[in-house]
Design an enzyme around this catalytic site. Structure first.
Site, short mmCIF file in Angstrom:
data_model
loop_
_atom_site.label_atom_id
_atom_site.label_comp_id
_atom_site.label_asym_id
_atom_site.label_seq_id
_atom_site.Cartn_x
_atom_site.Cartn_y
_atom_site.Cartn_z
N ASP A 7 0.88 -1.17 0.00
CA ASP A 7 0.00 0.00 0.00
C ASP A 7 0.91 1.21 0.00
O ASP A 7 1.56 1.52 1.00
CB ASP A 7 -0.88 -0.01 1.25
CG ASP A 7 -1.83 1.19 1.31
OD1 ASP A 7 -1.63 2.15 0.55
OD2 ASP A 7 -2.76 1.16 2.14
N ASN A 46 2.51 4.21 -11.28
CA ASN A 46 1.28 4.17 -12.07
C ASN A 46 0.04 3.97 -11.20
O ASN A 46 -0.79 3.13 -11.50
CB ASN A 46 1.37 3.03 -13.10
CG ASN A 46 0.16 2.98 -14.01
OD1 ASN A 46 -0.02 3.85 -14.85
ND2 ASN A 46 -0.69 1.98 -13.86
N TYR A 83 -8.66 16.49 -8.71
CA TYR A 83 -7.92 15.67 -9.66
C TYR A 83 -6.93 16.51 -10.46
O TYR A 83 -5.74 16.19 -10.53
CB TYR A 83 -8.90 14.98 -10.60
CG TYR A 83 -8.26 13.97 -11.53
CD1 TYR A 83 -7.59 12.86 -11.03
CD2 TYR A 83 -8.34 14.12 -12.91
CE1 TYR A 83 -7.02 11.92 -11.88
CE2 TYR A 83 -7.78 13.19 -13.77
CZ TYR A 83 -7.11 12.09 -13.25
OH TYR A 83 -6.54 11.18 -14.10
N LYS A 131 -2.78 16.32 -10.09
CA LYS A 131 -1.98 15.90 -11.25
C LYS A 131 -1.01 17.00 -11.67
O LYS A 131 0.12 16.70 -12.09
CB LYS A 131 -2.90 15.51 -12.41
CG LYS A 131 -3.70 14.25 -12.16
CD LYS A 131 -2.80 13.05 -11.89
CE LYS A 131 -3.59 11.76 -11.79
NZ LYS A 131 -2.73 10.57 -11.57
N THR A 177 -8.99 2.67 -21.25
CA THR A 177 -8.49 1.89 -20.12
C THR A 177 -9.60 1.74 -19.09
O THR A 177 -10.63 2.42 -19.16
CB THR A 177 -7.29 2.58 -19.46
OG1 THR A 177 -7.72 3.86 -18.96
CG2 THR A 177 -6.15 2.78 -20.45
#
Length: 267
Positions: free
Chosen positions: A70, A97, A162, A166, A197
Site C-alpha cells: 500500500d 502508475n 484531480y 496531477k 483503459t
C-alpha cells in the site's frame, strides 16, 4: 523484441489490473518492459492482481515477481525497495502508475475526498521516489517515470482535486529531475489523454449507468485524431523514457493524448 531494457531491473508500481477489466496502463507497462529484457518487480495493493501480471510475463519467458504494498504507507514503500533488492539485486527503473479520480465541484467537495486525491495521486508517488532515490543516487544511475494525466495540463472546475493533484505531480517531477540530475538520475512524467483503459472508460460507464461503447464513442469524439489511445500507447512512451534512448531527457511532461490538450479543457 529488440532488448531496449536488456539487463535492466525495474519496479512497476500499480502493475496489477482491475478484475474483469480490459488491460490497463500498469499491466501493459509490465509486459512491455519484460518483453524488452527487463526483470520486473510488479507492485500492487492487490497481490493476486500483481501475481497475474507476473505470471503473464513468465508465460512469455520473462522474469517477474509480484509484491504487495500500500503505497500510501511510508514503511510499505520502503519495503518495496527491500523486496526489489532481494529479488532483482538493484534497481534501474521506477515506474509509478497509481491514481484515483476524486470528482466534485469546489463547494460540494469534502475535505476527505480532497486529501485522498493528494494522498494517492501525489504523496504516495513521492514516497516511492523517496524510497528508491538513495539507492539510485549511490549507483549514480536511474530512470523514474511517473504517470500523471492531461488533467494536470488543463482546467477542470468539476474535477479540481484531480486536476490540481496531477499538476502537482508535474511540478514534483520537474523538481526531482533538477535535484537528482547531477547524480545521473532522470525523472520524467507521462500525461495520458483520452485512453481506452479501465479508469478512463469502465469506471465512468459504471458511474453513469451507460454502456462501455457509448462512453468510449463520446470520448473518442473529443480527440483531434478521432480515436482514443490505448494502454500500449502509454507503455510505449514509458518504455522510451525508461530506456537509454531518452538518456538526455529529464524533467519533461510528455502528453500522450492525440492532440486533446491542444484544443480542449477538462469536462
Amino acid at each position: 523484441m529488440s532488448g531496449r531494457l536488456q539487463g535492466r531491473r525495474a519496479i512497476v508500481v500499480g502493475g496489477g489490473q482491475t478484475p474483469g477489466a480490459t488491460t490497463g496502463n500498469g499491466r501493459a507497462v509490465v509486459l512491455s518492459f519484460a518483453r524488452e529484457g527487463a526483470q520486473v518487480l510488479v507492485v500492487d495493493r492487490d497481490l493476486d492482481s500483481a501475481e497475474e501480471s507476473a505470471e503473464l510475463v513468465r508465460k512469455e519467458g520473462g522474469t517477474a515477481t509480484a509484491h504487495r504494498a500500500d503505497i500510501t504507507v511510508e514503511d510499505e514503500c520502503a519495503g518495496i525497495l527491500d523486496a526489489a533488492l532481494a529479488v532483482l539485486g538493484h534497481v534501474d527503473v521506477l515506474h509509478n502508475n497509481v491514481g484515483v479520480v476524486p470528482a466534485g465541484r469546489t463547494e460540494d467537495l469534502g475535505a476527505q475526498t480532497w486529501r485522498q486525491g493528494f494522498e494517492v495521486n501525489l504523496t504516495s508517488m513521492w514516497l516511492t521516489c523517496k524510497a528508491v532515490l538513495p539507492h539510485m543516487r549511490q549507483r549514480r544511475s536511474g530512470a523514474i517515470v511517473n504517470i500523471s494525466s492531461m488533467a494536470g495540463l488543463l482546467a477542470g472546475g468539476e474535477a479540481i482535486a484531480y486536476t490540481t493533484s496531477k499538476a502537482a505531480v508535474h511540478a514534483m517531477t520537474r523538481s526531482l529531475a533538477l535535484e537528482y540530475a547531477p547524480h545521473g538520475i532522470r525523472v520524467n512524467c507521462i500525461a495520458p489523454g483520452m485512453m481506452d483503459t479501465p479508469m478512463g472508460v469502465d469506471a465512468p460507464a459504471r458511474a453513469e449507468g451507460s454502456s462501455r461503447e457509448d462512453v468510449a464513442a463520446k470520448r473518442a469524439a473529443l480527440v483531434p485524431m478521432g480515436h482514443q489511445g490505448t494502454c500500449w500507447d502509454v507503455a510505449n512512451a514509458a518504455l522510451f523514457l525508461a530506456s537509454q534512448e531518452a538518456a538526455f531527457i529529464t524533467g519533461t511532461v510528455l502528453a500522450v493524448d492525440g492532440g486533446f490538450t491542444l484544443t480542449s479543457r477538462m469536462s
